[in-house]
Design an enzyme around this catalytic site. Structure first.
Site, PDB file in Angstrom:
ATOM      1  N   GLY A 263      74.912 -12.354 -51.024  1.00 25.53           N
ATOM      2  CA  GLY A 263      74.118 -11.498 -50.155  1.00 25.53           C
ATOM      3  C   GLY A 263      72.735 -12.013 -49.837  1.00 25.53           C
ATOM      4  O   GLY A 263      72.001 -11.345 -49.100  1.00 25.53           O
ATOM      5  N   ALA A 264      72.359 -13.191 -50.338  1.00 28.30           N
ATOM      6  CA  ALA A 264      71.015 -13.698 -50.062  1.00 28.30           C
ATOM      7  C   ALA A 264      70.802 -13.912 -48.568  1.00 28.30           C
ATOM      8  O   ALA A 264      69.750 -13.559 -48.013  1.00 28.30           O
ATOM      9  CB  ALA A 264      70.769 -14.991 -50.828  1.00 28.30           C
ATOM     10  N   GLY A 265      71.790 -14.491 -47.892  1.00 20.96           N
ATOM     11  CA  GLY A 265      71.667 -14.701 -46.457  1.00 20.96           C
ATOM     12  C   GLY A 265      71.630 -13.403 -45.677  1.00 20.96           C
ATOM     13  O   GLY A 265      70.936 -13.298 -44.650  1.00 20.96           O
ATOM     14  N   ASP A 266      72.355 -12.392 -46.150  1.00 14.78           N
ATOM     15  CA  ASP A 266      72.347 -11.082 -45.494  1.00 14.78           C
ATOM     16  C   ASP A 266      70.974 -10.424 -45.640  1.00 14.78           C
ATOM     17  O   ASP A 266      70.468  -9.808 -44.693  1.00 14.78           O
ATOM     18  CB  ASP A 266      73.425 -10.185 -46.087  1.00 14.78           C
ATOM     19  CG  ASP A 266      74.784 -10.854 -46.114  1.00 14.78           C
ATOM     20  OD1 ASP A 266      75.088 -11.638 -45.187  1.00 14.78           O
ATOM     21  OD2 ASP A 266      75.537 -10.615 -47.073  1.00 14.78           O
TER      22      ASP A 266
END
Length: 307
Positions: A263-266
């Site tokens: 979820g880092a990119g989200d």
């Protein structure tokens, strides 16, 4: 799913999957040895919607879940986070998508998907109406709903509605090869999508298969040449590179103790969009994205650490 959605105007309408991620418990246990699994909300669009809501933006998610306990889990978690769920419908037969996630000692994750197809991939063009899209300042899509029909046609319908209404389109590519019935379709379809975008984000791992280069700056230039106004390539712990209207830049990410990169990119995309919609400069928005993305890495689960 209803064709419209009442209430206040939205900052972002997010179109795409909402899943249940089952993480091996205890942490760092291989999936085949895990004595238990802990559920978290997942799916890049759902993660993005939650990130936006936690940053104070008005966000809605348009998707389908199954008529099953996991569909209820998805709806309740989204609503509790402040996401508008009026466009989260139930498919009559397909089940809510499920993913099993393992995390290694570096916080990197691997996935085992159970989506053959899941309810989110069964969404049809009739599920979201033009009025619902027109409510939002930005419509956001990813690549998973382009992987097969009927979700592919639904994605193009949503994008066309947004452009016809004079709204902006954003995209986080988030390529998952195993979802595609014909992976050779990925490159031309994503190029077509990027040409319709206001802002487009790719990860460093995606630029070579999509754009034929491993250089982030060159990748940004090629995305802008396709037609996107803003192009961003995220570089994990090294931050990001961006380009827009002749402006280019690079920013490093804050150092954090990484637990889980899911979820880092989200989270990056959520903070980027929220900042741009507040009138921030692109450099300021990328800095916000780096900070929020780094925060997402400090706990297990895509949105656990976001507040």
């Amino acid at each position: 799913m209803s064709k419209g959605s009442g209430g206040k105007d939205l900052d972002v309408l997010v179109f795409g999957e909402a899943l249940v991620d089952f993480f091996a418990d205890p942490h760092l246990t291989p999936l085949w040895e895990a004595p238990a699994f802990r559920p978290h909300l997942g799916g890049a669009p759902a993660n993005l919607a939650i990130g936006l809501a936690r940053l104070g933006a008005r966000a809605a998610l348009a998707t389908l879940v199954g008529r099953d306990p996991f569909g209820r889990f998805v709806r309740e978690r989204l609503a509790a986070a402040g996401v508008d769920v009026q466009l989260v419908g139930e498919h009559e037969a397909a089940r809510t998508g499920v993913t099993f996630v393992a995390i290694d000692e570096h916080g990197e994750r691997s996935f085992v998907f159970f989506r053959h197809p899941s309810a989110d991939l069964c969404v049809t063009p009739e599920h979201v109406g033009a009025d619902a899209v027109a409510r939002a300042r930005v419509t956001h899509v990813g690549s998973s709903t382009l992987a097969r029909e009927p979700a592919r046609a639904a994605t193009w319908r949503v994008v066309d509605y947004a452009r016809a209404a004079g709204r902006r389109v954003s995209c986080d590519v988030n390529f998952r090869a195993r979802l595609w019935e014909n992976p050779s379709e990925f490159r031309p379809l994503i190029a077509r999508l990027l040409a319709r975008c206001w802002v487009a984000k790719l990860s460093e791992e995606e630029i070579d298969p999509l754009l034929g280069t491993r250089d982030p700056e060159e990748a940004c230039a090629r995305v802008c040449a396709l037609g996107a106004e803003i192009a961003i390539v995220t570089l994990g712990a090294d931050g990001c590179v961006w380009a827009s209207a002749g402006e280019t830049g690079r920013l490093g990410a804050p150092h954090v103790e990484v637990v889980d990169t899911t979820g880092a990119g989200d989270a990056f995309m959520a903070a980027l969009l929220a900042a741009l919609l507040r009138g921030a400069t692109l450099a300021e928005a990328c800095a916000s994205g780096n900070e929020f993305g780094a925060r997402a890495c400090t706990a297990v689960g895509a949105t656990t650490a976001l507040g």
